[in-house]
Design a protein around this motif. Sequence first.
Motif, PDB file in Angstrom:
ATOM      1  N   THR A  48       0.854  -1.187   0.000  1.00  0.00           N
ATOM      2  CA  THR A  48       0.000   0.000   0.000  1.00  0.00           C
ATOM      3  C   THR A  48       0.893   1.240   0.000  1.00  0.00           C
ATOM      4  N   SER A  49       0.642   2.146  -0.903  1.00  0.00           N
ATOM      5  CA  SER A  49       1.462   3.358  -1.016  1.00  0.00           C
ATOM      6  C   SER A  49       1.445   4.145   0.285  1.00  0.00           C
ATOM      7  N   ASP A  50       2.603   4.690   0.649  1.00  0.00           N
ATOM      8  CA  ASP A  50       2.691   5.477   1.884  1.00  0.00           C
ATOM      9  C   ASP A  50       3.061   6.937   1.616  1.00  0.00           C
ATOM     10  N   LEU A  51       3.041   7.330   0.355  1.00  0.00           N
ATOM     11  CA  LEU A  51       3.319   8.727   0.005  1.00  0.00           C
ATOM     12  C   LEU A  51       2.427   9.123  -1.171  1.00  0.00           C
ATOM     13  N   ILE A  52       1.783  10.290  -1.055  1.00  0.00           N
ATOM     14  CA  ILE A  52       0.928  10.787  -2.125  1.00  0.00           C
ATOM     15  C   ILE A  52       1.446  12.151  -2.571  1.00  0.00           C
ATOM     16  N   VAL A  53       1.455  12.363  -3.876  1.00  0.00           N
ATOM     17  CA  VAL A  53       1.899  13.639  -4.446  1.00  0.00           C
ATOM     18  C   VAL A  53       0.785  14.140  -5.364  1.00  0.00           C
ATOM     19  N   TRP A  54       0.349  15.379  -5.126  1.00  0.00           N
ATOM     20  CA  TRP A  54      -0.796  15.943  -5.845  1.00  0.00           C
ATOM     21  C   TRP A  54      -0.429  17.336  -6.343  1.00  0.00           C
ATOM     22  N   ASN A  55      -0.607  17.562  -7.628  1.00  0.00           N
ATOM     23  CA  ASN A  55      -0.283  18.850  -8.241  1.00  0.00           C
ATOM     24  C   ASN A  55      -1.549  19.623  -8.618  1.00  0.00           C
ATOM     25  N   ILE A  56      -1.573  20.894  -8.242  1.00  0.00           N
ATOM     26  CA  ILE A  56      -2.680  21.803  -8.577  1.00  0.00           C
ATOM     27  C   ILE A  56      -2.074  23.012  -9.280  1.00  0.00           C
ATOM     28  N   ALA A  60      -4.387  32.856 -13.379  1.00  0.00           N
ATOM     29  CA  ALA A  60      -5.102  34.130 -13.260  1.00  0.00           C
ATOM     30  C   ALA A  60      -4.771  34.978 -14.481  1.00  0.00           C
ATOM     31  N   LYS A  61      -5.695  35.888 -14.845  1.00  0.00           N
ATOM     32  CA  LYS A  61      -5.489  36.741 -16.016  1.00  0.00           C
ATOM     33  C   LYS A  61      -5.738  38.206 -15.651  1.00  0.00           C
ATOM     34  N   GLY A 121      -3.979  40.445 -23.092  1.00  0.00           N
ATOM     35  CA  GLY A 121      -3.599  40.581 -21.698  1.00  0.00           C
ATOM     36  C   GLY A 121      -2.484  39.637 -21.292  1.00  0.00           C
ATOM     37  N   PHE A 122      -2.413  39.359 -19.988  1.00  0.00           N
ATOM     38  CA  PHE A 122      -1.353  38.510 -19.429  1.00  0.00           C
ATOM     39  C   PHE A 122      -1.960  37.426 -18.543  1.00  0.00           C
ATOM     40  N   SER A 123      -1.248  36.306 -18.485  1.00  0.00           N
ATOM     41  CA  SER A 123      -1.671  35.206 -17.609  1.00  0.00           C
ATOM     42  C   SER A 123      -0.560  34.889 -16.623  1.00  0.00           C
ATOM     43  N   VAL A 124      -0.958  34.483 -15.440  1.00  0.00           N
ATOM     44  CA  VAL A 124      -0.014  34.068 -14.401  1.00  0.00           C
ATOM     45  C   VAL A 124      -0.369  32.645 -13.991  1.00  0.00           C
ATOM     46  N   THR A 125       0.626  31.758 -13.961  1.00  0.00           N
ATOM     47  CA  THR A 125       0.398  30.365 -13.548  1.00  0.00           C
ATOM     48  C   THR A 125       1.421  29.958 -12.490  1.00  0.00           C
ATOM     49  N   GLN A 126       1.008  29.074 -11.628  1.00  0.00           N
ATOM     50  CA  GLN A 126       1.893  28.505 -10.618  1.00  0.00           C
ATOM     51  C   GLN A 126       1.335  27.155 -10.190  1.00  0.00           C
ATOM     52  N   THR A 127       2.246  26.217  -9.926  1.00  0.00           N
ATOM     53  CA  THR A 127       1.824  24.885  -9.500  1.00  0.00           C
ATOM     54  C   THR A 127       2.049  24.695  -8.012  1.00  0.00           C
ATOM     55  N   PHE A 128       0.981  24.295  -7.325  1.00  0.00           N
ATOM     56  CA  PHE A 128       1.059  23.917  -5.915  1.00  0.00           C
ATOM     57  C   PHE A 128       1.240  22.393  -5.867  1.00  0.00           C
ATOM     58  N   GLU A 151     -15.733  29.730  -5.913  1.00  0.00           N
ATOM     59  CA  GLU A 151     -15.066  30.954  -5.523  1.00  0.00           C
ATOM     60  C   GLU A 151     -14.631  31.790  -6.727  1.00  0.00           C
ATOM     61  N   GLY A 152     -14.910  31.273  -7.913  1.00  0.00           N
ATOM     62  CA  GLY A 152     -14.572  32.011  -9.124  1.00  0.00           C
ATOM     63  C   GLY A 152     -13.093  32.021  -9.453  1.00  0.00           C
ATOM     64  N   ILE A 153     -12.368  30.985  -9.054  1.00  0.00           N
ATOM     65  CA  ILE A 153     -10.941  30.939  -9.382  1.00  0.00           C
ATOM     66  C   ILE A 153     -10.698  29.871 -10.440  1.00  0.00           C
ATOM     67  N   ASP A 154      -9.612  30.050 -11.184  1.00  0.00           N
ATOM     68  CA  ASP A 154      -9.270  29.152 -12.286  1.00  0.00           C
ATOM     69  C   ASP A 154      -8.106  28.267 -11.852  1.00  0.00           C
ATOM     70  N   PHE A 155      -8.315  26.970 -11.873  1.00  0.00           N
ATOM     71  CA  PHE A 155      -7.243  26.036 -11.516  1.00  0.00           C
ATOM     72  C   PHE A 155      -7.515  24.687 -12.163  1.00  0.00           C
ATOM     73  N   SER A 156      -6.493  23.881 -12.243  1.00  0.00           N
ATOM     74  CA  SER A 156      -6.652  22.503 -12.720  1.00  0.00           C
ATOM     75  C   SER A 156      -5.999  21.571 -11.711  1.00  0.00           C
ATOM     76  N   SER A 157      -6.649  20.448 -11.455  1.00  0.00           N
ATOM     77  CA  SER A 157      -6.186  19.491 -10.449  1.00  0.00           C
ATOM     78  C   SER A 157      -5.815  18.174 -11.127  1.00  0.00           C
ATOM     79  N   ASN A 158      -4.555  17.772 -10.994  1.00  0.00           N
ATOM     80  CA  ASN A 158      -4.112  16.501 -11.569  1.00  0.00           C
ATOM     81  C   ASN A 158      -4.462  15.342 -10.635  1.00  0.00           C
ATOM     82  N   ALA A 159      -4.571  14.156 -11.201  1.00  0.00           N
ATOM     83  CA  ALA A 159      -4.789  12.966 -10.373  1.00  0.00           C
ATOM     84  C   ALA A 159      -3.561  12.734  -9.501  1.00  0.00           C
ATOM     85  N   PRO A 160      -3.761  12.338  -8.256  1.00  0.00           N
ATOM     86  CA  PRO A 160      -2.610  12.119  -7.366  1.00  0.00           C
ATOM     87  C   PRO A 160      -1.697  11.001  -7.873  1.00  0.00           C
TER      88      PRO A 160
END
Length: 246
Positions: A48-56, A60-61, A121-128, A151-160
């Motif tokens: 059973t996996s003991d570590l999870i990594v999740w990218n979000i 914003a524009k 315009g311009f876009s700003v991206t960052q990965t959590f 909340e009206g925010i733009d994001f994408s969530s990858n599968a863990p």
Amino acid sequence: MNRTKLLLAAFAGIVIIISAWLLAQGVTNFRKESPKLNVTGMAEKQITSDLIVWNITLKAKGDNRASAYSQYKRVAAIMRKYLKAHGITDPALSTSSVDINQETRQVYNRDSHQYDSYDDGFSVTQTFTVRSNDVPLVERVYQNIAELYNEGIDFSSNAPLYYYTKLNDLKMEMLNKASENAYERAQTIAKGSHSAIGAMLSSAMGVFQIVGLNSEEEYSWGGTFNTSSKEKVASITVRTTYEVEN
């Protein structure tokens, strides 16, 4: 002249005798060589996996760099607050660098029959990146993250991604079991042919790989390391050669 011929004949005879003796010794040694038995042992274990990594990835524009970055800070603050409120603390959270890019849009020009590019315009991206050993907690947050769209925010969530961090210990344990399995197989084969297993001549680790539990992943000679499944199956092979005693 006759003496020379006699010497040559004697020399040739000696060479023939020596060659025959060497050949006889080689055949004798070959016949004395013990037969060998090559077997492959295998071991499997469910883990059973003991570590999870999740990218979000947040986005914003804005009409200009300043407004885009200001909007991004608002979005990032909302995301951090949400993650913290649901148990994901700062030590489990890391971020990539902030990227600011100019956006363009394509508009079809009917007169020139081609697309024209315009500034948009311009876009700003960052990965959590969330990295945690509390796998159930992160899974729950991942499953409910869509709430933030309200909340009206733009994001994408990858599968863990799921990892098992004790691979070295696991490999040692499974090598031992695979070696035992190889010996048991060799004994079974030898017993069936009324022989006995002698000394081990060589042993080498084969493929070590991890696949998802009950998945249809194909095993690979180069090794497969699944990161999409929490429950996994690890396997390893050992190739061993034994002497056979008649």
